[in-house]
Scaffold this motif. Structure first.
Motif, short mmCIF file in Angstrom:
data_model
loop_
_atom_site.label_atom_id
_atom_site.label_comp_id
_atom_site.label_asym_id
_atom_site.label_seq_id
_atom_site.Cartn_x
_atom_site.Cartn_y
_atom_site.Cartn_z
N ALA A 382 0.83 -1.20 0.00
CA ALA A 382 0.00 0.00 0.00
C ALA A 382 0.87 1.26 0.00
O ALA A 382 0.59 2.23 -0.71
N PRO A 388 -4.97 2.48 -1.15
CA PRO A 388 -5.43 2.15 0.21
C PRO A 388 -5.25 0.67 0.48
O PRO A 388 -5.26 -0.16 -0.45
N SER A 390 -7.23 -1.44 1.50
CA SER A 390 -8.37 -2.23 1.03
C SER A 390 -8.23 -2.65 -0.43
O SER A 390 -8.94 -3.56 -0.89
#
Length: 730
Positions: A382, A388, A390
């Motif tokens: 990341a 992000p 996610s």
């Protein structure tokens, strides 16, 4: 160790459970506390289901999923790297749920919450209660759902072979048929666990669940990853840490058939050649003819590091642990004894070299890796991509040897940096030479012990100074104590089978220049045990006492330690004559939550040759899950440790690591392995201890003490067959 290096005293308790309903399935999520207490959210692998964030200091760590088709899945945070955790963990859950372990599918948990760390022999210690509770909770809910359907009392039902059974009538219903109804029920806060007397799996031998797929080749390791459109890269880092690329022949590399690209890391210390296949990448890398600027570390040698360590034996130090006035007792004692021990840098050298695959896209990044720290792999991806967390998916693979090496994630960082520069998926494979020369090494240490002795030669006060790095200062800085102590170093030094009237442990921190130090299959335990057990053996010799009898007297108030010592001595025939030319040595330990006594019978035809005829070990690791796996871990750990103890040392000259492959980094051959290893697992009702590093920790002191008996002189420096020892120097 804690998350930085999980300790033998780690005990985590289940504090919250949650059930989620999804498409007729029962999903039971067990939430365990993590060492740092971070709340988190995680997406369940392969389903897209979100396990909601909870405003508490807990994180998802294990899941049971029972689908409508009766597929039962256990999602584990701990990764399989040969230690057998995928089998033992399933046994814990299956014992309570009432299923055949072979009926369970296993998935690696997605990163999230800080709990996905495999290391320090802690997997079973941390899973012992939560996985049984998860299985018991699921069983209770499935039974309730089936009982309601039948209109009978839940107490009249049980579970077996993946089904709920109504005992009086023999009626059965598969778990999948009642999973949806069960998912609507409240989760029992304190599910009733089986009494140990009723165990049918725990404590009994069980075949490993991953044996077949490893034999038939369907188990997927990091090296096996294949992604459509993937290219292969191999790397060369500056041989001196901190150096950078000065020049290279990029055109020559690109002229090699199959080569696609030549890439450089952001800090210009590593070059990657990308090609259609590994051999083309290797040829391209050779054609580069890289010239390096070596930087400030080009003058560092092994002696530089050892000189600094020995200098730390005097001067300031942290007092890490103290009991009574050890220096005062020693100062007034009429009899004292001092010894100094030295241990080298060590590489990990797992059979599967470092590798990683990454695909960086504008909308996401996938990483395929064998890693002991999936969350760190996600976070570094990341950070590099700017995406992000996610949007980062980490696909954890089987690991072909970890030993702490894959508690590091710099190879994931490197791979993602390179993958960011190309539009296709990229697999990075390190050569064996790169794997050894750019490893993150077990630190070198020097220890000095001084004891005050009574008139029988027993310790009345002990002062112990450790000089060396604090691995946790880099790996997890908040875990360093406020005065700068790495508590991993207490393992097998402060906490031992022995007690002393007065004690003082000091730590003088000395970070080795020009290398990075890291965890290595039990840094504190392997390091500390060599020192403490060597010193105890020397004190027994000074007192003219039998080494087993001397230890026996010191552990009279420690029944578990005494029991393993007595059993190992009896099984090895301690006190009986050995064949001509042979000698025995003993080691006793408490590390990683387990007790073990071990005895080696060896022969030394010459000062630089050791034949290990027999090793006998008695281990008390608390409640045993799978006895076969405990024995296998002790056997494998001993052999791994014997290689390091006898032969291994990473040395530097002009800032460069000298060992490059298995011709210079020696691994014990089959004909050098012990002719016989006998392991007895002691019955115990205590909670489980760790086992993965227990055998490795025993290896060096066990051999050193046996070799001392054979040669009539002490071995205080590792490796045992180094010139420092074979020339009679200590």
């Amino acid at each position: 160790m804690s998350t930085h290096s999980p300790s033998s005293t780690t005990r985590l308790k289940t504090s919250r459970r949650r059930v989620l309903q999804a498409g007729g399935a029962l999903l039971l999520a067990t939430l365990w506390p993590t060492a740092r207490g971070r709340a988190a959210q995680a997406t369940q692998a392969g389903t897209g289901m979100l396990v909601e964030d909870v405003a508490t200091p807990f994180a998802p760590n294990a899941f049971i999923r029972i689908a409508a088709d009766n597929t039962i899945t256990l999602i584990l945070p701990n990764i399989e790297m040969g230690q057998g955790i995928y089998t033992s963990s399933v046994m814990l859950m299956a014992e309570e749920l009432g299923i055949d372990p072979f009926a369970v599918q296993i998935e690696a948990a997605p990163p999230g919450g800080g709990a996905e760390i495999t290391g320090g022999s802690t997997s079973i210690m941390t899973e012992w209660l939560p996985l049984r509770q998860a299985g018991a909770a699921a069983r209770t809910m499935l039974v309730q759902a089936a009982a309601s359907h039948w209109g009978v009392a839940p107490e009249s039902c049980t579970t077996a072979n993946g089904a709920v059974v109504h005992t009086p009538t023999g009626r059965t219903v598969p778990f999948g048929d009642v999973a949806e109804a069960a998912a609507k029920l409240p989760v029992p806060k304190e599910p009733k666990l089986k009494d140990a007397a009723n165990y049918t799996l725990i404590g009994r031998k069980h075949h490993r669940l991953d044996s077949q797929i490893k034999v038939d080749g369907t188990a997927r390791f990091g090296m096996d990853v294949q992604v459509p459109g993937m290219k292969i890269g191999t790397v060369a880092a500056c041989p001196v840490q901190g150096g950078t690329v000065r020049s290279m022949n990029r055109n020559a590399a690109l002229a090699v058939n199959g080569v696609h690209a030549v890439l450089v890391t952001d800090n210009k210390d590593t070059v990657c050649v990308v090609a259609e296949h590994y051999w083309a990448a290797r040829k391209g890398l050779k054609a580069l003819h890289i010239q390096w600027d070596f930087g400030k570390n080009a003058a560092i040698t092994t002696q530089t590091i050892y000189d600094d360590l020995h200098a730390g034996l005097n001067g300031p130090a942290i007092v890490a642990n103290a009991k009574a006035d050890a220096p005062g007792v020693i100062g007034k004692s009429g009899a004292t004894y001092t010894a100094t021990y030295q241990q080298p840098l060590l590489a990990h050298s797992p059979m599967e070299p470092i590798n990683c695959t990454a695909h960086v896209r504008p909308d996401g990044c996938d990483v395929w890796a064998g890693t002991q720290v999936a969350e760190r792999a996600r976070d570094t991806a990341a950070e590099i991509t700017g995406l992000p967390a996610s949007k980062i998916t980490v696909h954890s693979q089987y690991i072909g040897g970890g030993f702490g090496r894959r508690l590091e994630h710099e190879y994931v960082t490197q791979c993602v940096q390179f993958a960011k520069q190309v539009p296709y998926p990229l697999k990075i494979i390190w050569s064996r030479e790169e794997d050894i020369t750019k490893d993150r090494y077990r630190p070198a240490y020097v220890d000095k012990l001084t004891a005050a002795l009574d008139d029988k030669g027993y310790i009345t006060a002990l002062q112990h100074r450790i000089v060396g790095p604090a691995v946790v200062a880099r790996w997890d800085p908040p875990e360093l104590t406020k005065d700068g102590y790495d508590e991993d170093l207490s393992l097998a030094t402060v906490v031992t089978p022995y007690t002393y009237p007065a004690y003082r442990l000091e730590f003088a921190r000395r970070e080795a220049p020009g290398i990075t130090t890291a965890w290595w299959r039990g840094v504190g335990g392997t390091r500390g045990l060599f020192v403490v057990e060597g010193f105890i053996d020397e004190l027994a010799a000074r007192a003219g006492a039998d080494p087993v009898a001397y230890r026996r007297a010191m552990v009279q108030n420690n029944p578990r330690a005494l029991a393993v010592l007595e059993r190992a001595a009896a099984d090895a025939g301690w006190g009986t004559p050995v064949p001509k030319g042979r000698a025995r040595g003993v080691a006793l330990q408490f590390a990683f939550g387990s007790y073990m006594a071990s005895i080696a019978e060896i022969e030394m035809p010459s000062p630089d040759e050791v034949i290990i005829h027999r090793v006998t070990a008695a281990v008390d690791c608390g409640q045993v899950i799978n006895p076969d796996q405990v024995i296998a871990q002790i056997e494998g750990g001993l052999i791994f440790g014997f290689s390091a103890a006898l032969y291994n040392e990473i040395t530097l000259e002009n800032g460069r690591v000298q060992q490059q492959n298995f011709n210079t980094w020696r691994v014990m051959r089959m004909n050098e392995a012990p002719r016989r290893i006998d392991v007895v697992v002691m019955p115990s009702k205590e909670d489980p201890g760790g086992i993965g590093e227990v055998g490795t920790a025993a290896a060096a002191p066990l051999l050193a003490n046996a070799m001392a008996a054979a040669q009539g002189r002490r071995y205080r420096s590792l490796p045992l067959l180094s010139a420092r020892n074979t020339e009679g120097k200590e």
